[in-house]
Design an enzyme around this catalytic site. Structure first.
Site, short mmCIF file in Angstrom:
data_model
loop_
_atom_site.label_atom_id
_atom_site.label_comp_id
_atom_site.label_asym_id
_atom_site.label_seq_id
_atom_site.Cartn_x
_atom_site.Cartn_y
_atom_site.Cartn_z
N ASN A 1 0.86 -1.12 0.13
CA ASN A 1 0.26 0.14 -0.20
C ASN A 1 1.04 1.21 -0.03
O ASN A 1 1.34 1.64 1.09
CB ASN A 1 -0.97 -0.04 1.24
CG ASN A 1 -1.72 1.02 1.32
OD1 ASN A 1 -1.64 2.02 0.45
ND2 ASN A 1 -2.61 1.10 2.18
N LYS B 1 3.26 1.09 3.29
CA LYS B 1 2.90 -0.17 4.03
C LYS B 1 3.02 -1.43 3.32
O LYS B 1 2.14 -1.56 2.46
CB LYS B 1 1.35 0.16 4.79
CG LYS B 1 1.33 1.33 5.40
CD LYS B 1 -0.27 1.37 5.80
CE LYS B 1 -0.72 2.82 6.52
NZ LYS B 1 -1.99 2.84 6.63
N ARG C 1 -2.61 -2.18 -3.45
CA ARG C 1 -3.62 -1.40 -3.43
C ARG C 1 -3.66 -0.25 -4.36
O ARG C 1 -2.45 0.23 -4.28
CB ARG C 1 -3.70 -0.88 -1.85
CG ARG C 1 -4.87 0.16 -1.70
CD ARG C 1 -4.84 0.99 -0.61
NE ARG C 1 -5.90 2.06 -0.53
CZ ARG C 1 -5.93 2.93 0.10
NH1 ARG C 1 -4.95 3.60 0.77
NH2 ARG C 1 -7.08 3.57 0.22
N HIS D 1 -12.89 3.45 -0.24
CA HIS D 1 -12.85 2.46 1.00
C HIS D 1 -13.44 1.19 0.50
O HIS D 1 -13.89 0.48 1.48
CB HIS D 1 -13.61 2.93 2.24
CG HIS D 1 -12.76 4.20 2.88
ND1 HIS D 1 -13.30 5.34 3.34
CD2 HIS D 1 -11.28 4.29 3.03
CE1 HIS D 1 -12.51 6.03 4.14
NE2 HIS D 1 -11.33 5.52 3.71
N GLY E 1 -12.30 5.98 10.08
CA GLY E 1 -10.85 6.13 10.46
C GLY E 1 -10.62 7.74 10.36
O GLY E 1 -11.50 8.70 10.20
N ASN E 2 -9.38 8.06 9.94
CA ASN E 2 -8.84 9.30 9.72
C ASN E 2 -9.56 9.67 8.66
O ASN E 2 -10.43 11.09 8.47
CB ASN E 2 -7.58 9.58 9.26
CG ASN E 2 -6.64 9.53 10.52
OD1 ASN E 2 -7.19 10.48 11.51
ND2 ASN E 2 -5.56 9.20 10.64
N ARG F 1 -11.11 16.31 6.75
CA ARG F 1 -11.88 16.79 5.46
C ARG F 1 -13.12 17.17 5.87
O ARG F 1 -13.83 16.39 6.88
CB ARG F 1 -11.81 15.53 4.36
CG ARG F 1 -10.61 15.38 3.66
CD ARG F 1 -10.64 13.90 2.96
NE ARG F 1 -9.80 13.00 3.37
CZ ARG F 1 -9.60 11.88 3.21
NH1 ARG F 1 -10.63 11.49 2.17
NH2 ARG F 1 -8.72 10.98 3.75
N GLY G 1 -14.31 3.71 14.52
CA GLY G 1 -15.51 2.57 14.60
C GLY G 1 -15.01 1.48 15.32
O GLY G 1 -16.05 0.91 16.44
N GLU H 1 -7.44 -4.45 5.91
CA GLU H 1 -7.30 -4.34 4.24
C GLU H 1 -6.31 -4.99 3.65
O GLU H 1 -6.43 -5.34 2.70
CB GLU H 1 -7.05 -2.89 4.01
CG GLU H 1 -8.50 -1.99 4.20
CD GLU H 1 -8.32 -0.55 4.10
OE1 GLU H 1 -7.96 0.16 4.92
OE2 GLU H 1 -8.47 -0.12 2.90
P1 AMP Z 1 -7.63 4.90 10.97
O1 AMP Z 1 -7.52 5.78 9.88
O2 AMP Z 1 -8.55 3.76 10.78
O3 AMP Z 1 -6.12 4.38 11.59
O4 AMP Z 1 -8.13 5.73 12.16
C1 AMP Z 1 -7.57 6.72 12.84
C2 AMP Z 1 -8.66 7.52 13.73
O5 AMP Z 1 -9.02 6.40 14.65
C3 AMP Z 1 -8.07 8.62 14.49
O6 AMP Z 1 -8.94 9.68 14.54
C4 AMP Z 1 -7.84 8.08 15.86
O7 AMP Z 1 -7.76 9.11 17.09
C5 AMP Z 1 -8.85 7.15 16.06
N1 AMP Z 1 -8.96 6.19 17.12
C6 AMP Z 1 -8.08 5.39 17.42
N2 AMP Z 1 -8.20 4.54 18.50
C7 AMP Z 1 -8.98 5.45 19.00
C8 AMP Z 1 -9.65 5.02 20.52
N3 AMP Z 1 -9.13 4.43 21.37
N4 AMP Z 1 -10.80 5.91 20.68
C9 AMP Z 1 -11.23 6.65 19.76
N5 AMP Z 1 -10.69 6.97 18.67
C10 AMP Z 1 -9.49 6.12 18.31
#
Ligand code: AMP
Length: 598
Positions: free
Chosen positions: A7, A14, A80, A167, A197-198, A228, A319, A375
């Site tokens: 990725n 990654k 990816r 996604h 996620g972000n 965003r 999530g 993923e």
């Molecule tokens: P991702 O892009 O899937 O890695 O998700 C990143 C997002 O998940 C960021 O906003 C993190 O702050 C949030 N996140 C990760 N762990 C936690 C947690 N324990 N509680 C709340 N948000 C989280």
């Protein structure tokens, strides 16, 4: 199979090496801030090592050969790729033409596709002896119906101004994982998947197909995200431009300085925002409210789009890890029959060992699930499926086409109402699908405008009455019937049937059959397709070559390989009633092409 997944982003890499059937990791590589002086790489859990300020291509040229060497035997490499445009509707075996096509899609994903392309070029150079497969974020959403694919603007203005969705690898993976956990075929479920996620997006997965998703032409549309904005009034952009900001400034504002970050005045990391909100920070509290409200609004909309929902899935960083967000979102979903168990929600923990956690209250009609997305594993699974079958079978195997004339399936009750008490259908001749036969019996189908006489009944009897007609027949009858797969007659129009012993007025059952290909699991494996997949079929006929889209794959050990089209479709491609032509799958893409039978 041992699969390497890659990725590659514009400043990050990654890579994972994993067993595609168990998901077990053999090796993990993470490089970040590539291109700047702080660039570093980590192998598994070892401390990060500096990479120096070098361009992405240099870093790939050094790290990928090391990855393959450390991994030992790698059977295939999965890449990816963010944007597959209209062209790539499923994971695809990479050859030079595919590499070029991914490069040509750069205008649609200027930040992502060049890096994906660079990763592919470097990996093929480092490991040319194994199959490489491209897995597209957009591919899962190529099933979006036109009403969800278009914006309400003049479609001739800008050819790429349509909704692609992103996604997709994650949405597809967690939907499949949820269905497996519920012990139900995904083809029978309506699932809403929330990838939070972000970047964040939500998807309505109806019968295994993406029918709505919140990201559109670019990943900027939809939910509130880390940095965003998601949905805004387009008029706001005009105001910003009129106010003196240039295009790049607006781009940066909406992509990097909005969303949770913009509203809260933080970096946009959900953990910080939840902590500060708990301490009373008003902007962080507002950010949480906006995030949850937008998501709840979409869930309601997607339930409406699918006419209901069986499961709601929360996945990705927020999530999977934020009970607070799940609580806020689920609080007012009672009207859908979705009720959260607060204790389970607080305790939910998912990962490789426990990929699914049910957080629904026992009285909840809708399952609320936390599902760990993976993923890399999804890419590895797709890659293995293609690599295992990338021999010449898929290139040469052919599919016969049969033309279905209008016909009727009846329940035993209907048979008796139309032909007399105790009547049994009389087989006339066998059909190609094992156990199916055409009957001596025919009926008159009576529509509001006109009737169709001598419409053949097919046997054996079925649990539901179903009348399959062409579009031309519908115009003749004066009924507007939907395109449906066989057996899905709910809310279709009714019609009157006249037989020798009586007539029967049905309240539903008239459909225009969705074109489809019956095949056995072995055929599906040979073509690299799954039950429920949608493929394209090319017909090379004398004068009327045609590519059929939206062709549904139906897999069962009870089927015989055959594509079914109706008489309108056959005429459009100049096929005869039982055409001699055959279809051939091209590598990987499941775009099928026709070949004349000798
Ligand atoms: P991702 O892009 O899937 O890695 O998700 C990143 C997002 O998940 C960021 O906003 C993190 O702050 C949030 N996140 C990760 N762990 C936690 C947690 N324990 N509680 C709340 N948000 C989280």
């Amino acid at each position: 199979m041992r699969i390497a997944t890659i990725n590659c982003g514009s400043s990050s890499l990654k890579a994972d090496v994993l067993d595609s059937s168990t998901g077990d990791r053999v090796l993990r590589l993470r490089a970040q801030r590539v291109g700047d002086a702080e660039a570093s790489v980590r192998w598994d859990d070892a401390p990060a090592q500096p990479l120096g300020s070098r361009p992405l291509e240099d870093v790939l040229g050094e790290l990928l050969p090391m990855l393959f060497e450390r991994a030992g035997a790698v059977d295939a490499v999965g890449h990816r790729v963010v944007h597959g445009g209209d062209r790539f509707v499923r994971p695809t075996l990479i050859d030079d033409a595919v590499v070029q096509a991914i490069d040509e899609l750069t205008p649609l994903a200027p930040l992502h596709n060049p890096a994906n392309h660079a990763g592919i070029v470097a990996a093929r150079l480092a490991l040319p002896s194994v199959p490489h497969v491209a897995v597209f974020d957009t591919a899962f959403h190529t099933t979006l119906p036109s009403r969800a694919r278009h914006y309400a603007i003049d479609p001739t203005l800008l050819p790429q101004a349509r909704r692609f969705g992103f996604h997709g690898t994650s949405h597809g993976y967690v939907a499949r994982t949820a269905a497996a956990a519920l012990d139900a075929p995904l083809e029978s479920l309506r699932v809403i998947t929330c990838h939070l996620g972000n970047g964040a997006s939500i998807c309505a997965v109806e019968n295994g197909r993406s029918v709505e998703t919140s990201m559109g032409m670019t990943p900027l549309e939809g939910l509130v995200m880390g940095t965003r904005s998601g949905d805004i009034d387009p008029g706001l952009i005009l105001q910003l431009l009129r106010g003196g900001r240039d295009i790049d400034a607006v781009d940066t504002l909406l992509n990097r300085k909005s969303g949770l970050a913009g509203v809260s005045g933080t970096s946009g990391d959900m953990r910080d925002i939840e902590r500060r909100a708990a301490e009373g920070d008003e902007r962080c509290r507002l950010a949480l409210k906006l995030f949850a409200h937008r998501l709840r609004k979409y869930i309601g909309a997607y339930a409406a789009a699918m006419g209901g929902v069986d499961a709601i899935v929360f996945t990705a960083g927020i999530g999977e890890n934020s009970p607070g967000i799940r609580h806020r979102v689920a609080q007012r979903l009672d009207f859908l029959g979705a009720r959260l168990d607060e204790d389970l929600n607080r305790d939910a923990k998912v990962g490789a060992q426990t990929p699914v956690f049910d957080i629904s209250d026992p009285t909840s009609r809708v399952k609320l699930l936390v599902v760990a997305t993976d993923e890399a594993r999804a890419i590895a699974e797709h890659t293995a499926a293609i690599a295992e079958h990338h021999d010449d079978v898929a290139e040469t195997k052919t599919i016969p086409i049969a033309v279905s004339a209008r016909h009727i399936h009846l329940t035993q009750d209907a048979v008796e109402a139309l032909f007399g008490a105790g009547h049994q259908l009389t087989p006339r001749n066998d059909l190609s699908q094992p156990g199916q036969f055409a009957c001596e019996e025919t009926l008159t189908v009576v529509g509001p405008k006109r009737s169709l006489e001598k419409v053949r009944v097919l046997g054996p009897t079925r649990p539901k009455n179903q009348i399959e007609v062409s579009r031309t027949d519908e115009f003749w009858l004066g009924v507007d019937a939907p395109v449906r797969r066989s057996g899905h007659v709910a809310n279709s129009p009714g019609v009157t049937l006249q037989g020798p012993a009586g007539s029967l007025t049905l309240t539903e059952g008239l459909i225009c059959a969705a074109r489809h290909i019956h095949m056995t699991p072995q055929d599906a494996a040979d073509f690299g397709v799954d039950n429920g997949d949608i493929v394209e079929v090319r017909i090379n006929s004398e004068d009327r070559d045609l590519v059929f889209g939206d062709v549904l794959i139906r897999v069962s050990p009870k089927y015989a390989l055959e594509m079914h089209v109706d008489t309108d479709e056959a005429n459009a491609a100049e096929l005869s009633r039982r055409d001699e032509g055959m279809l051939v799958a091209t590598k990987g893409t499941a775009r099928l092409t026709h070949r004349e039978r000798r």
